[in-house]
Design a protein around this motif. Structure first.
Motif, PDB file in Angstrom:
ATOM      1  N   SER A  10       1.858  -3.145 -10.817  1.00  9.63           N
ATOM      2  CA  SER A  10       1.484  -4.425 -10.212  1.00  9.63           C
ATOM      3  C   SER A  10       2.422  -4.777  -9.066  1.00  9.63           C
ATOM      4  O   SER A  10       3.597  -4.414  -9.081  1.00  9.63           O
ATOM      5  CB  SER A  10       1.561  -5.569 -11.230  1.00  9.63           C
ATOM      6  OG  SER A  10       0.709  -5.330 -12.297  1.00  9.63           O
ATOM      7  N   LYS A  17      -2.354 -10.930  -5.278  1.00 14.22           N
ATOM      8  CA  LYS A  17      -2.059  -9.773  -6.128  1.00 14.22           C
ATOM      9  C   LYS A  17      -2.646  -8.538  -5.446  1.00 14.22           C
ATOM     10  O   LYS A  17      -3.838  -8.261  -5.562  1.00 14.22           O
ATOM     11  CB  LYS A  17      -2.675  -9.971  -7.508  1.00 14.22           C
ATOM     12  CG  LYS A  17      -1.905 -10.976  -8.349  1.00 14.22           C
ATOM     13  CD  LYS A  17      -2.422 -10.995  -9.768  1.00 14.22           C
ATOM     14  CE  LYS A  17      -1.502 -11.844 -10.632  1.00 14.22           C
ATOM     15  NZ  LYS A  17      -2.103 -12.186 -11.926  1.00 14.22           N
ATOM     16  N   ASN A  19      -1.842  -5.397  -5.988  1.00 16.31           N
ATOM     17  CA  ASN A  19      -2.142  -4.434  -7.060  1.00 16.31           C
ATOM     18  C   ASN A  19      -1.944  -5.164  -8.377  1.00 16.31           C
ATOM     19  O   ASN A  19      -0.920  -5.798  -8.593  1.00 16.31           O
ATOM     20  CB  ASN A  19      -1.203  -3.219  -7.003  1.00 16.31           C
ATOM     21  CG  ASN A  19      -1.728  -2.123  -6.088  1.00 16.31           C
ATOM     22  OD1 ASN A  19      -1.344  -0.979  -6.177  1.00 16.31           O
ATOM     23  ND2 ASN A  19      -2.619  -2.509  -5.183  1.00 16.31           N
ATOM     24  N   ASP A  20      -2.953  -5.074  -9.229  1.00 18.85           N
ATOM     25  CA  ASP A  20      -2.912  -5.854 -10.466  1.00 18.85           C
ATOM     26  C   ASP A  20      -3.143  -4.907 -11.639  1.00 18.85           C
ATOM     27  O   ASP A  20      -4.274  -4.515 -11.912  1.00 18.85           O
ATOM     28  CB  ASP A  20      -3.994  -6.941 -10.372  1.00 18.85           C
ATOM     29  CG  ASP A  20      -3.884  -7.938 -11.505  1.00 18.85           C
ATOM     30  OD1 ASP A  20      -2.958  -7.777 -12.335  1.00 18.85           O
ATOM     31  OD2 ASP A  20      -4.708  -8.859 -11.551  1.00 18.85           O
ATOM     32  N   ASN A  21      -2.056  -4.521 -12.295  1.00 22.05           N
ATOM     33  CA  ASN A  21      -2.173  -3.754 -13.536  1.00 22.05           C
ATOM     34  C   ASN A  21      -2.997  -2.483 -13.387  1.00 22.05           C
ATOM     35  O   ASN A  21      -3.962  -2.272 -14.102  1.00 22.05           O
ATOM     36  CB  ASN A  21      -2.849  -4.643 -14.581  1.00 22.05           C
ATOM     37  CG  ASN A  21      -1.938  -4.800 -15.775  1.00 22.05           C
ATOM     38  OD1 ASN A  21      -0.944  -4.074 -15.875  1.00 22.05           O
ATOM     39  ND2 ASN A  21      -2.266  -5.720 -16.655  1.00 22.05           N
ATOM     40  N   LYS A 213      -7.556  -5.027  -8.317  1.00 24.70           N
ATOM     41  CA  LYS A 213      -7.814  -4.552  -9.680  1.00 24.70           C
ATOM     42  C   LYS A 213      -8.532  -3.213  -9.647  1.00 24.70           C
ATOM     43  O   LYS A 213      -9.313  -2.937  -8.743  1.00 24.70           O
ATOM     44  CB  LYS A 213      -8.679  -5.561 -10.426  1.00 24.70           C
ATOM     45  CG  LYS A 213      -7.959  -6.837 -10.770  1.00 24.70           C
ATOM     46  CD  LYS A 213      -8.757  -7.593 -11.823  1.00 24.70           C
ATOM     47  CE  LYS A 213      -8.053  -8.858 -12.250  1.00 24.70           C
ATOM     48  NZ  LYS A 213      -7.825  -9.795 -11.112  1.00 24.70           N
TER      49      LYS A 213
END
Ligand SMILES: Nc1ncnc2c1ncn2[C@@H]1O[C@H](COP(=O)(O)OP(=O)(O)O)[C@@H](O)[C@H]1O
Ligand SMILES: [Mg+2]
Lengths: 240, 337, 288
Positions: A10, A17, A19-21, A213
């Motif tokens: 992340s 965000k 990059n999220d997870n 995501k």
């Protein structure tokens, strides 16, 4: 064998965000294609893997070795090469010199480094341009330059950011052929690509990103049928 | 395809033009025999100054031209070199031949000490910081009693010419040869550097540090290495200069003008090119020395007017320096384009 | 050491700081506009002091009255600088831009030395003289007025840049000169205006300082250094940042001089510079 595994990566910029997870794995010798609309976080993902941007959290393993938080030069030294979406050639140097700088990683001797660089330049079909300054090359040629330069460090994993982006239609097939030719050398490739036809043609797996995501991961056939991907991305293309 | 690759591989590594090589060799020989024709002391002085400034500019060329960091305080290392030989000679009687290396060593240490915090700076921030560093050295030496503070050091004169003390009072010819040899060594070292793996990597750092990182190049280390090499080239020139004039003080050897002139010479000749500093020095130094003779009495700084003017004109019309007037073909033959 | 002495140093530093702030604001305005650091800024300041001096010595004009002339002269000088030098190097590499303005600084300084010799001069018996006593603190009148005038000029500059149409056009050009061109704001004209105003600021500062400072050809060097530092501390291109940074520098200079050793003033400022640019490279304060 897994060459790269990314876990829960992340990174946010201010409120965004980017990059999220994100989690995925790459099999050695395969091609992973990354798709997603502009601003989806594709380039950011590359920057996180290669150490250019510090991740907020997550894990990055390259051949079981944790490379999270290492400096970019250390990561490239382990065998991760990359190209840049916004091209970064050494503008005031010739094509040959550009590639030689990469070749010096494995070759100490100048003559050997030169010869190796020439072989790679030949591989990317630019041998006649070897004495041209990088700033004199066309965009398509500079993309090849970046690929050649990255190959010169003999990477095991090569990350390529929009190889076919921003070049005219005529030059695209040549670049795609080059990617295929690259794969035959045994190097594992992650490529960011906007052209869905190309992705379908070359990749073994596809990762689809949207607004930071990961919305889908799997073989191209499945991705093509994935509802979310069609909604957010493929819908805008004539799904081939 | 295959045959093109074979032709490419059979090309010589460096395109050398025999004519250029012979001209250079002839010039070197000429420089060695020149004093035998009984040059008067003005001309000896002129050549000494050209050798010295070409080597100093070469030092600046390494940091700015090869690694892309614009230092505006490089005079600091010149001053360190000057003080090192004078101080160790006067205090401990150590011959300048040894303390030249002390000066290089101290300069290198300072280059590392200064270089590490400066790594986080780039562009204008770096340039301004180096400007301040250069001046700080001058301020510190002006107040430092151990090295004579503002009045500086007056090197004890040997009664006669002495090679061990590196002092010559009866003639400038020995100085001429000492400076010439140091200049040639400097030039040779930088020439080797420019063709080495290190040189390639420094140019990568200069052109695009981000891309360099992706090629396993530790940009920070290379910046420091360039700074250290550059400092170690500058220091001996300060040492020799101190032996040449035998009176040094902070206003003279830490003068900001030293930092400026090395930049000026390099930019005039052609930055990033080994030949640039030599061309620059051979043009600027005579202008400066002659204008001092013919116009000197009026205010002293006439040469600086020319410097300023030339610098602006070069920046406007020839940002790649005078070397860009010479077609590449002549310098490097047979680049099959 | 008594509190009065410290108070005295604070007041002196504050007054000096306001002058630094205005000089730096001129530099910052120019930088914000075209990303060029004017390394001849100190020489421009020197010119403004000499303008004031010659107007007094040749025509008997007190520095206080010649200020408008000095400002105009400097503004004109700014336009000339842009027209003859800067516009050619707008697209050049940073090194070339640095060298060009450096060259200008050498040129101006050495011409001045040739014309006026490196002698120290000063304006005899200006209208502003003497000092006043406030409590236990002595305040030199010329210093006081100089800093107040600089503060006023600074406020004027700030209002100009943020409130007037031309000021907003300048800001637009600073942000994106191509977009501004599309909107019909000619960047070349804006650059010239920027130089005129930037050096006009220097004109105010130099004109006021002519009342009490020694005037010589190297006088600008230290001021320029402090201005560079102030601009970096304030965040390159920020005008309001210059005010705070200028004051900080003035205080560091006078308090450092008082508490440690006055001959190392430059070093204290330098240390502050390094600490700030290393640990807070975007400067202490935001843009505009
Ligand atoms: N250095 C940065 N600072 C602020 N925001 C950034 C930065 N890098 C990327 N972003 C933001 O992160 C998001 C993802 O960007 P990017 O990874 O470049 O997208 P893509 O490559 O998929 O087009 C975008 O909204 C972008 O504005
Ligand atoms: Mg991208």
């Amino acid at each position: 064998m897994k060459i790269l595994s990314v876990e829960n990566l992340s990174r946010s910029f201010g409120g965004i965000k980017a990059n999220d997870n994100i989690s995925f794995e790459v099999e050695q010798g395969s091609i992973l294609g990354i798709i997603g609309p502009n601003g989806a976080g594709k380039s950011t993902l590359f920057d996180l893997i290669t150490g250019y941007t510090k991740a907020d959290n997550g894990k990055v393993k390259f051949f079981e070795k944790n490379i999270f938080g290492l400096r970019p030069d250390k990561i490239s030294n382990l065998g991760v090469g990359r190209t840049f979406q916004k091209l970064k050639p050494f503008a005031d140097q010739t094509l040959l010199e550009n590639v030689m700088i990469g070749a010096f990683v494995k070759e100490q001797n100048i003559k050997k480094a030169r010869d190796k660089a020439l072989e790679i330049i030949d591989f990317v079909d630019l041998i006649e341009k070897r004495h041209h300054f990088a700033k004199e090359l066309s965009t398509g040629q500079r993309k090849r330059l970046e690929m050649a330069r990255a190959m010169a460090i003999e990477p095991k994993l090569l990350l390529m950011d929009e190889v076919t982006g921003g070049v005219d239609q005529k030059t695209i097939p040549g670049l795609v052929d080059l990617i295929k030719k690259l794969k035959k050398t045994g190097v594992t490739i992650i490529t960011i690509e906007h052209n869905i036809n190309i992705i379908m043609e070359i990749s073994d797996n596809v990762l689809a990103l949207d607004q930071g995501k990961s919305i889908a991961f799997g073989p191209p056939r499945e991705i093509q049928k994935n509802k979310q991907v069609i909604d957010s991305y493929l819908g805008t293309f004539d799904a081939a | 395809m295959e045959s093109k690759l074979i032709t490419a591989k059979s090309e010589p590594l460096w395109n050398t033009n025999n004519r250029v090589i012979s001209i250079v060799c002839a010039l070197v020989v000429l420089l060695f025999v020149l004093p035998l024709f009984g040059l008067n002391s003005f001309y000896l002085h002129l050549f000494i100054m050209i050798f010295m400034h070409a080597a100093m500019a070469q030092s600046w060329n390494v940091i700015a031209g090869f690694s892309g960091q614009i230092s505006l305080g490089h005079g600091a290392f010149f001053g360190i070199g000057a003080y090192a030989t004078s101080f160790f000679y006067m205090q401990y009687g150590i011959t300048p031949w040894v303390s030249i290396f002390f000066g290089m060593f101290i300069s290198a240490v300072f280059a590392v000490l200064i270089g590490i915090p400066m790594l986080r700076l780039s562009g204008h921030y770096f340039a301004i910081a180096t400007l301040l560093i250069g001046i700080s050295f001058q301020v510190v030496f002006q107040r430092w009693d151990l090295v004579g503070a503002a009045s500086g050091l007056w090197v004890t004169m040997t009664p006669e010419d002495s090679w061990t003390a590196l002092q010559f009072h009866s003639s400038k010819v020995p100085y001429y040869y000492v400076f010439l040899i140091f200049f040639l060594i400097t030039f040779f070292v930088v020439w080797l550097l420019s063709r080495s793996k290190l040189g390639y990597r420094l140019r990568a750092v200069r052109d695009d540090p981000q891309a360099a990182l992706s090629l396993c190049i530790n940009v920070s280390n290379y910046k420091i290495i360039a700074y250290v090499i550059s400092a170690m080239i500058m220091a001996p020139m300060g040492s020799l200069f101190a032996q040449y004039i035998l009176i040094i003080d902070p206003d003279r050897v830490f003068n900001i003008e030293i930092s400026i002139i090395v930049l000026l010479i390099t930019v005039l000749g052609g930055i990033g090119n080994v030949w640039g500093p030599i061309i620059g020095a051979s043009i600027l130094i005579p202008i400066s020395e002659y204008s001092r003779i013919y116009l000197g009495g009026t205010g002293g700084a006439v040469d600086l007017i020319f410097y300023g003017l030339i610098l602006m004109i070069i920046c406007i019309f020839r940002p790649n320096g005078l070397i860009s007037f010479i077609p590449k073909k002549i310098l490097e033959r047979k680049k099959q384009r | 050491m008594t509190s009065e002495i410290i108070l005295q140093a604070v007041v002196t530093g504050l007054m000096m700081g306001l002058i630094y702030a205005l000089i730096a604001a001129g530099l910052s305005l120019i930088f914000g506009l075209m990303e060029i650091v004017n390394f001849a800024h100190g020489e421009h300041l020197m010119l403004s002091m000499f303008s004031s001096f010659w107007l007094w010595s040749l025509f008997g004009l007190d520095p206080l009255f010649s200020i408008p002339i000095t400002i105009l002269l400097l503004a004109f000088c700014g336009i000339l600088t842009h027209y003859f030098l800067i516009r050619y190097i707008l697209k050049a590499k940073m090194l070339i831009q640095i060298c060009a303005t450096f060259g200008l600084s050498i040129f101006i300084r050495s011409i001045a030395q040739l014309l006026w010799t490196p002698d120290f001069r000063n304006v005899d018996k200006p209208l502003l003289e003497g000092r006043i006593e406030v409590g236990s603190v002595f305040i030199g009148q010329p210093q006081l007025y100089a800093s107040l005038v600089c503060l006023l000029a600074f406020i004027g500059l700030y209002l100009f840049v943020t409130k007037t149409e031309t000021g907003l056009a300048l800001q637009a050009t600073a942000q994106d000169r191509h977009a501004a061109e599309v909107l019909g704001i000619p960047s070349n004209k804006m650059f010239a205006i920027g130089w005129a105003i930037g050096l006009g600021c220097v004109g105010v500062a130099g004109g006021m300082m002519a009342n009490y400072f020694f005037i010589f050809t190297d006088v600008g060097i230290n001021f320029a250094l402090f201005a560079f530092v102030a601009v970096a501390l304030g965040g390159f291109g920020s005008i309001i940042g210059c005010l705070y940074a200028g004051i900080i520098i003035g205080l560091v200079e006078s308090l450092g001089g008082l508490l440690i050793d006055p001959s190392f003033k430059l070093l204290y400022v330098f240390v502050i510079y390094l600490l700030v640019v290393i640990y807070k490279p975007q400067g202490l304060f935001g843009r505009y």
